[in-house]
Design a protein around this motif. Structure first.
Motif, PDB file in Angstrom:
ATOM      1  N   ASP A   1       0.817  -1.216   0.000  1.00 52.83           N
ATOM      2  CA  ASP A   1       0.000   0.000   0.000  1.00 52.83           C
ATOM      3  C   ASP A   1       0.847   1.260   0.000  1.00 52.83           C
ATOM      4  OD1 ASP A   1      -2.334  -1.416   0.026  1.00 52.83           O
ATOM      5  OD2 ASP A   1      -2.617  -1.319   2.197  1.00 52.83           O
TER       6      ASP A   1
ATOM      7  N   GLU B   1      -6.688   3.915  10.280  1.00 49.11           N
ATOM      8  CA  GLU B   1      -7.891   3.153   9.944  1.00 49.11           C
ATOM      9  C   GLU B   1      -8.986   4.115   9.513  1.00 49.11           C
ATOM     10  OE1 GLU B   1      -8.867   0.577  13.201  1.00 49.11           O
ATOM     11  OE2 GLU B   1      -7.106  -0.676  12.849  1.00 49.11           O
TER      12      GLU B   1
ATOM     13  N   VAL C   1      -9.852  -1.330   9.058  1.00 47.59           N
ATOM     14  CA  VAL C   1      -9.816  -1.165   7.596  1.00 47.59           C
ATOM     15  C   VAL C   1      -9.051   0.116   7.214  1.00 47.59           C
ATOM     16  CG1 VAL C   1     -11.233  -0.826   5.526  1.00 47.59           C
ATOM     17  CG2 VAL C   1     -12.036  -2.359   7.335  1.00 47.59           C
ATOM     18  N   THR C   2      -8.169  -0.016   6.217  1.00 42.72           N
ATOM     19  CA  THR C   2      -7.393   1.147   5.758  1.00 42.72           C
ATOM     20  C   THR C   2      -7.804   1.529   4.333  1.00 42.72           C
ATOM     21  OG1 THR C   2      -5.693  -0.225   4.754  1.00 42.72           O
ATOM     22  CG2 THR C   2      -5.377   0.333   7.080  1.00 42.72           C
TER      23      THR C   2
ATOM     24  N   ASP D   1      -6.858  -1.183   2.064  1.00 43.48           N
ATOM     25  CA  ASP D   1      -7.801  -2.317   2.063  1.00 43.48           C
ATOM     26  C   ASP D   1      -8.963  -2.019   1.126  1.00 43.48           C
ATOM     27  OD1 ASP D   1      -6.215  -3.448   3.998  1.00 43.48           O
ATOM     28  OD2 ASP D   1      -7.476  -2.802   5.673  1.00 43.48           O
ATOM     29  N   TYR D   2      -9.394  -0.763   1.150  1.00 41.47           N
ATOM     30  CA  TYR D   2     -10.476  -0.366   0.243  1.00 41.47           C
ATOM     31  C   TYR D   2     -10.067  -0.575  -1.206  1.00 41.47           C
ATOM     32  CZ  TYR D   2     -14.519   1.504   2.662  1.00 41.47           C
ATOM     33  OH  TYR D   2     -15.686   1.613   3.344  1.00 41.47           O
TER      34      TYR D   2
ATOM     35  N   SER E   1      -7.820  -2.473  -2.475  1.00 44.32           N
ATOM     36  CA  SER E   1      -7.742  -3.900  -2.774  1.00 44.32           C
ATOM     37  C   SER E   1      -9.135  -4.510  -2.899  1.00 44.32           C
ATOM     38  CB  SER E   1      -6.932  -4.578  -1.669  1.00 44.32           C
ATOM     39  OG  SER E   1      -6.953  -5.953  -1.833  1.00 44.32           O
ATOM     40  N   GLY E   2     -10.005  -4.142  -1.974  1.00 45.44           N
ATOM     41  CA  GLY E   2     -11.378  -4.671  -2.002  1.00 45.44           C
ATOM     42  C   GLY E   2     -12.114  -4.250  -3.266  1.00 45.44           C
TER      43      GLY E   2
END
Ligand SMILES: O=P(O)(O)OC[C@H]1O[C@H](O)[C@H](O)[C@@H](O)[C@@H]1O
Length: 529
Positions: free
Chosen positions: A374, A381, A386-387, A390-391, A393-394
């Motif tokens: 990242d 967070e 959640v970072t 992460d968003y 990637s999601g």
């Protein structure tokens, strides 16, 4: 396919390169085993042709040229001692020059050091350097780079404006393989004019990167430019990022060009393996062939989920479309080949056109570029646990899934992080995939005959302009467009003449137009005294 079979398919087709930490997933392309076996003979041929190319065959038959971009990252592969020496000497010269510029040993006449680069070039002489600068330039680069990649006067003004006060510490790179591309020549003339207006002799600021004995090389010599670096005849513009074209601007910015070359070399080694499943470029070419039925029926949408890779799809546009977009195959049959490429970045594009991709016309396949790391350091967070990363990637995983569910196929390329090695590897991967694919569809990937038609027509328009202005000046009275076309002896060109006059009038360039421009038949045109 149920979840368990899909997971199995993912594992069966997952390509991983340990050294580079690179993965390629083509499991979401819906080909079957029969397709793969049918393609095998074509791949055998593609591997054999690639071997000949790397050994120095005339792989660009129309231009009678060797195709040697792979030698740039491993000079020992070059087919003779002279080429090896040229590659090594050029690299050494780039290293030395960049080091001396950074230290101030090579300095401009009126400033302690060079602080900025103005890079003038177009097409293959701009897209690679722009992509790499965006992807890899340090936050505070040794030199800040600015690009002139067009002959748009407003664009030129916009680029030059912040440099006007810094011309005395700006290094101007003029990059053109042919040394005769009009947009680049014009940019160089405008840059010289800026130096002249500031009363600074331009020679000690200008550097040429160009082919041997080109107009540009000769100009650089005649005007005493600071330096000149060679662009080899056997490197095409769109595969020149790892030649002096890309390496010099990169090195000047403080990008580690040896790591770029090392990453490309590792990828070259992987993509030289004549086994489909062990060769990521062959797997990519297989996916492209499957997607477009070997005829480019589907567009390639490239979405890197990383801001710094924004210009990758733009870079690939030239690499893929200029290489594969061909009317004739190698046997002279009319084939209209090509694969259209577009894309910017995820998740940004999800809020723009992904609606159409998910639900609209299914004329594309997707390439997701995933970057595992990242950022440097930790992340706050944005929700519990959640970072931002992460968003990101999601959103990539989710879009891949949503597209697949609606019968939209995708390829996913994964790299550990954006750095010199992985960028070098990506460049090498796509160069090789294009080369292999070209053999699958039996075309010459290394010429660009179609580009010439527009250039010739443009030159014709400029000649016509000169003729029309001369005819107007001679007439010394208002002429209708028909009279003007007759006077210039070019009645079949009347539409061009109308547009030339409209453009000259809009720029106060020596013509007066009476009448309504929206009514061409009623216009009267006079040369201004
Ligand atoms: O490097 P240059 O000779 O100036 O060429 C710049 C570009 O111009 C042409 O139009 C070609 O189609 C491109 O392949 C090339 O990269």
């Amino acid at each position: 396919m149920d979840a368990a079979s899909l997971w199995q398919r993912y594992q069966d087709w997952l390509y991983a390169h340990d050294g580079l930490g690179f993965y390629l997933d083509i499991s979401r392309m819906r080909f079957d085993d029969r397709f793969v076996s049918e393609m095998q003979p074509k791949f055998d041929k593609a591997f054999a042709e690639m071997e000949k190319l790397e050994a120095g065959a005339i792989a660009n038959p129309d231009e009678g040229r060797m195709v040697g971009h792979y030698w740039l990252r491993d000079a020992d592969l070059a087919p003779n001692g002279q080429l090896k020496a040229e590659i090594k000497d050029t690299l050494a010269a780039i290293d030395t020059f960049a080091t001396k510029i950074h230290s101030g040993e090579i300095k401009p006449p009126n400033a302690p050091k060079f602080t900025d680069i103005l890079s003038i070039g177009i097409g293959g002489s701009a897209l690679g350097p722009q992509f790499v600068a965006e992807a890899l330039a340090p936050v505070v680069p040794n030199l800040n780079i600015h690009f002139l990649d067009n002959t748009d006067p407003t664009g030129i003004d916009r680029t030059l404006a912040p440099l006007r006060d810094k011309l005395s510490s700006t290094l101007v790179l003029v990059i053109s393989k042919s040394g005769g591309t009009p947009e680049t020549r014009n940019g160089a003339i405008e840059a010289k004019a800026a130096y002249a207006a500031a009363n600074i002799p331009h020679g000690p600021h200008f550097v040429a990167i160009t082919g041997h004995d080109s107009k540009l090389e000769n100009m650089a010599k005649a005007e005493g430019w600071l330096a000149a670096f060679p662009m080899h005849d056997w490197v095409g513009g769109r595969t020149s990022e790892l030649s002096a074209v890309g390496l010099l601007p990169a090195a000047l910015q403080g990008i580690d060009i040896h790591q770029m070359l090392a990453g490309a070399k590792e990828m070259d080694e992987a993509t030289r393996i004549p086994e489909l499943k062990q060769n990521p470029a062959a797997l990519l070419a297989l996916a492209w062939y499957f997607a477009g039925n070997g005829k480019g029926e589907k567009d390639m949408v490239v979405l890197p989920y990383k801001d710094s890779l924004l210009l990758f799809s733009r870079y690939l546009q030239q690499l893929v479309m200029e290489s594969l977009g061909k009317e004739k195959d190698l046997a002279g049959n009319t084939v209209y080949q090509g694969i259209a490429v577009y894309g910017n970045k995820g998740s940004t594009d999800q809020h723009a056109y992904v609606q159409q991709l998910r639900e609209g016309v299914p004329n594309f396949f997707m390439t997701f570029i995933e970057v595992l790391k990242d950022r440097d350091g930790g992340s706050p967070e944005v929700e519990p646990g959640v970072t931002c990363g992460d968003y990101l990637s999601g959103l990539l995983q989710g879009t891949r899934q949503a597209l697949y569910e609606n019968n939209r196929d995708s390829v996913t390329v994964t790299i550990p992080e954006v750095n010199e090695r992985t960028v070098g590897a990506l460049i090498a991967l796509y160069e090789r995939a294009v080369g292999l694919y070209a053999t699958l569809v039996n075309i010459n990937a290394y010429h660009q005959p179609g580009v010439e038609a527009g250039k010739k027509a443009a030159a014709g328009v400029l000649q016509l302009q000169t003729k029309v202005v001369a005819a107007l000046q001679e007439a010394q009275r208002p002429l209708s467009l028909v009279e003007l076309a007759t006077a210039a002896d070019t009645t079949e060109q009347i539409e061009f003449i109308y547009k030339i006059i409209r453009h000259l009038a809009a720029n106060n360039r020596g013509v007066t137009v009476e009448g309504n421009l929206a009514q061409p038949a009623e216009l009267k045109v006079t040369a201004k005294r």
